[in-house]
Design an enzyme around this catalytic site. Structure first.
Site, mmCIF file in Angstrom:
data_model
loop_
_atom_site.group_PDB
_atom_site.id
_atom_site.type_symbol
_atom_site.label_atom_id
_atom_site.label_comp_id
_atom_site.label_asym_id
_atom_site.label_seq_id
_atom_site.Cartn_x
_atom_site.Cartn_y
_atom_site.Cartn_z
ATOM 1 N N ASN A 1 81.161 61.170 79.046
ATOM 2 C CA ASN A 1 79.987 60.297 78.970
ATOM 3 C C ASN A 1 80.222 59.322 77.817
ATOM 4 O O ASN A 1 80.081 59.688 76.651
ATOM 5 C CB ASN A 1 78.742 61.174 78.730
ATOM 6 C CG ASN A 1 77.468 60.361 78.674
ATOM 7 O OD1 ASN A 1 77.501 59.119 78.652
ATOM 8 N ND2 ASN A 1 76.342 61.054 78.627
ATOM 9 N N ARG B 1 80.018 59.846 83.678
ATOM 10 C CA ARG B 1 78.649 59.368 83.823
ATOM 11 C C ARG B 1 78.698 57.843 83.827
ATOM 12 O O ARG B 1 79.257 57.237 82.914
ATOM 13 C CB ARG B 1 77.800 59.841 82.661
ATOM 14 C CG ARG B 1 76.394 59.314 82.786
ATOM 15 C CD ARG B 1 75.636 59.435 81.510
ATOM 16 N NE ARG B 1 74.302 58.905 81.716
ATOM 17 C CZ ARG B 1 73.551 58.450 80.745
ATOM 18 N NH1 ARG B 1 73.968 58.472 79.513
ATOM 19 N NH2 ARG B 1 72.355 57.967 81.006
ATOM 20 N N HIS C 1 68.197 58.067 84.677
ATOM 21 C CA HIS C 1 68.095 59.523 84.466
ATOM 22 C C HIS C 1 68.193 60.295 85.792
ATOM 23 O O HIS C 1 67.753 61.443 85.885
ATOM 24 C CB HIS C 1 66.757 59.946 83.819
ATOM 25 C CG HIS C 1 66.555 59.509 82.417
ATOM 26 N ND1 HIS C 1 65.315 59.120 81.929
ATOM 27 C CD2 HIS C 1 67.409 59.394 81.386
ATOM 28 C CE1 HIS C 1 65.435 58.795 80.653
ATOM 29 N NE2 HIS C 1 66.700 58.942 80.301
ATOM 30 N N ARG D 1 61.197 52.491 72.769
ATOM 31 C CA ARG D 1 60.938 51.506 73.837
ATOM 32 C C ARG D 1 59.456 51.486 74.201
ATOM 33 O O ARG D 1 58.819 52.537 74.260
ATOM 34 C CB ARG D 1 61.750 51.843 75.089
ATOM 35 C CG ARG D 1 63.229 51.589 74.916
ATOM 36 C CD ARG D 1 64.011 52.027 76.144
ATOM 37 N NE ARG D 1 65.121 52.873 75.753
ATOM 38 C CZ ARG D 1 65.766 53.702 76.561
ATOM 39 N NH1 ARG D 1 65.420 53.804 77.822
ATOM 40 N NH2 ARG D 1 66.750 54.433 76.110
ATOM 41 N N GLU E 1 72.940 67.581 82.731
ATOM 42 C CA GLU E 1 73.555 66.469 83.452
ATOM 43 C C GLU E 1 75.064 66.674 83.588
ATOM 44 O O GLU E 1 75.664 66.310 84.592
ATOM 45 C CB GLU E 1 73.248 65.151 82.735
ATOM 46 C CG GLU E 1 71.773 64.794 82.843
ATOM 47 C CD GLU E 1 71.317 63.768 81.824
ATOM 48 O OE1 GLU E 1 71.222 62.599 82.188
ATOM 49 O OE2 GLU E 1 71.041 64.146 80.673
#
Ligand code: AMP
Length: 398
Positions: free
Chosen positions: A7, A92, A181, A242, A385
């Site tokens: 990743n 990823r 996601h 965010r 993940e």
């Protein structure tokens, strides 16, 4: 067969090596400060007492991956004897646009498609591509698979992904909701079905991935039908830094007030907003909870605004799904924040959620946290993940 999961971020790289016939994690680690002074690799052989710290210059992602391979094949703290024991590499990749709804074995066509998506994810896809290119150079005979954050959301119907702006912006520029996601939402939805002992194609599930980045998905019969992140990961829930959803008119208003460009306002909405912006304290929920406990009102407000937005989406998705069987919490805050889960779930008993504060008082463990009699089951499921990426890589290359 061993699968190396990679990743890549712009200056960091996380990795795991898994043996896939038994789904056993063999080693994992993190490289930081790639391309800047003080590059460091933290490596851990699973089961070994000590973590290994390797401080050596790493000018680019190729250097970093060469160090990762050296670590996992090292005689003392490695877990395989040579690179030949790595059967495949799973990467990823953040954005595949509308092109892929499943993971893909990487070839020239896939690479070209990912290059095209760079304009949709200018911060994320370039380092992902660097990681792929580095592995191609270092281990040219090893198959590589790309696992996309956007893929799981490709089943959304047009009514969920079309923005109400001139339709040609979608046709000409690909402006639509993509969602992110996806690997995490898919993993926890599948685990939820397993935990409830029911086929996923008979379930309606809402998954809440609440970490520094946060998103909610509505999943019917195993397929995503809506998700809160949009064209970029800025839309949807309030997050660590965010803003999530806001009136788009605010962008030009703030640009005028501060005499800055719209792009700079977007930077503020990405990096200086969210619970950090509201509280002025931190983007980390642990800091906010302790500040709120000490009476900091803006930290308290940030936590309330965050919970309000999660409830807002849960309600919307319950309406879209016409009810829900399972509500799942995952990621840093979702897994480890019982107070936030409580703030989100209590007072939803008329919607079939009977919350159990005692069961909820748990962190990081797969478990059902609603009351036995709750019509809607509330589940805590740590996301994984990397395992999902390894599974797809194994499935496509074994
Ligand atoms: P992630 O992006 O999934 O790694 O989640 C990171 C976020 O999870 C951090 O910014 C924290 O705010 C939150 N988090 C992690 N551990 C805890 C905890 N014990 N209590 C509350 N929040 C936590």
């Amino acid at each position: 067969m061993n699968v190396l999961v990679i990743n890549c971020g712009s200056s960091s790289l996380k990795y795991q090596l898994l043996e896939m016939t038994t789904e056993t994690l063999l080693a994992k680690g993190l490289v930081e400060r790639i391309g800047i002074s003080g590059s460091v690799l933290n490596h851990q052989k699973i089961g070994a007492a000590d973590k290994i710290v390797i401080e050596t210059p790493m000018d680019d992602h190729k250097d970093a991956i060469a160090q990762v391979i050296a670590a996992i094949t090292n005689e003392t703290y490695g877990v395989v004897t040579s690179m030949d024991e790595i059967g495949a590499v799973g990467h990823r990749v953040v954005h595949a646009g509308e092109k892929y709804s499943d993971s893909e074995v990487i070839n020239a066509d896939v690479l070209a498609a990912l290059e095209e998506c760079v304009e949709l994810a200018p911060l994320h896809n370039p380092p992902n591509l660097l990681g792929i290119s580095a592995c191609t150079q270092l281990m040219p005979a090893t198959p590589q698979v790309a696992v996309f954050d956007t893929a799981f959301h490709q089943t959304m119907p047009a009514e969920s992904y079309i923005y109400a702006i001139p339709y040609e912006y979608y046709e000409n520029y690909g402006v639509r909701r993509y969602g992110f996601h996806g690997t995490s939402h898919k993993y926890v939805a599948e685990r939820a079905a397993d935990m409830l002992g029911k086929p996923i194609d008979e379930l309606k599930i809402i998954t809440c991935h609440l970490g520094n980045g946060a998103s909610v998905s509505a999943i019917r019969n195993g397929k995503c039908i809506d998700t809160s992140m949009g064209f970029t990961p800025l839309e949807g829930l309030v997050m660590g830094t965010r803003s999530g959803d806001l009136d788009p008119a605010i962008i030009s208003f703030i640009a005028d007030k501060l005499d800055i460009k719209a792009d700079d306002v977007i930077g503020i909405l990405n990096k200086k907003s969210g619970v950090l912006g509201i509280s002025g304290v931190s983007s980390d929920f642990r800091d906010l909870e302790s500040a709120a406990a000490d009476g900091n009102e803006r930290a308290l407000l940030a936590l309330s605004v965050f919970a309000h937005r999660v409830r807002f989406y849960i309600g919307a998705y319950m309406a879209e799904l016409n009810g829900v069987d399972a509500l799942v919490f995952t990621a840093g805050l979702g897994e480890n924040g019982p107070d936030m889960r409580k703030a989100i779930c209590e007072n939803m008993n008329n919607l079939g959620i009977e919350f159990d504060s005692v069961r909820n008082n748990i962190r990081g463990k797969e478990t059902i946290i609603s009351a036995e009699s709750s019509k809607v089951k509330v589940l805590l499921i740590p996301t994984n993940e990397e395992l999902m990426i390894a599974r797809d890589t194994y499935r496509l290359t074994k």
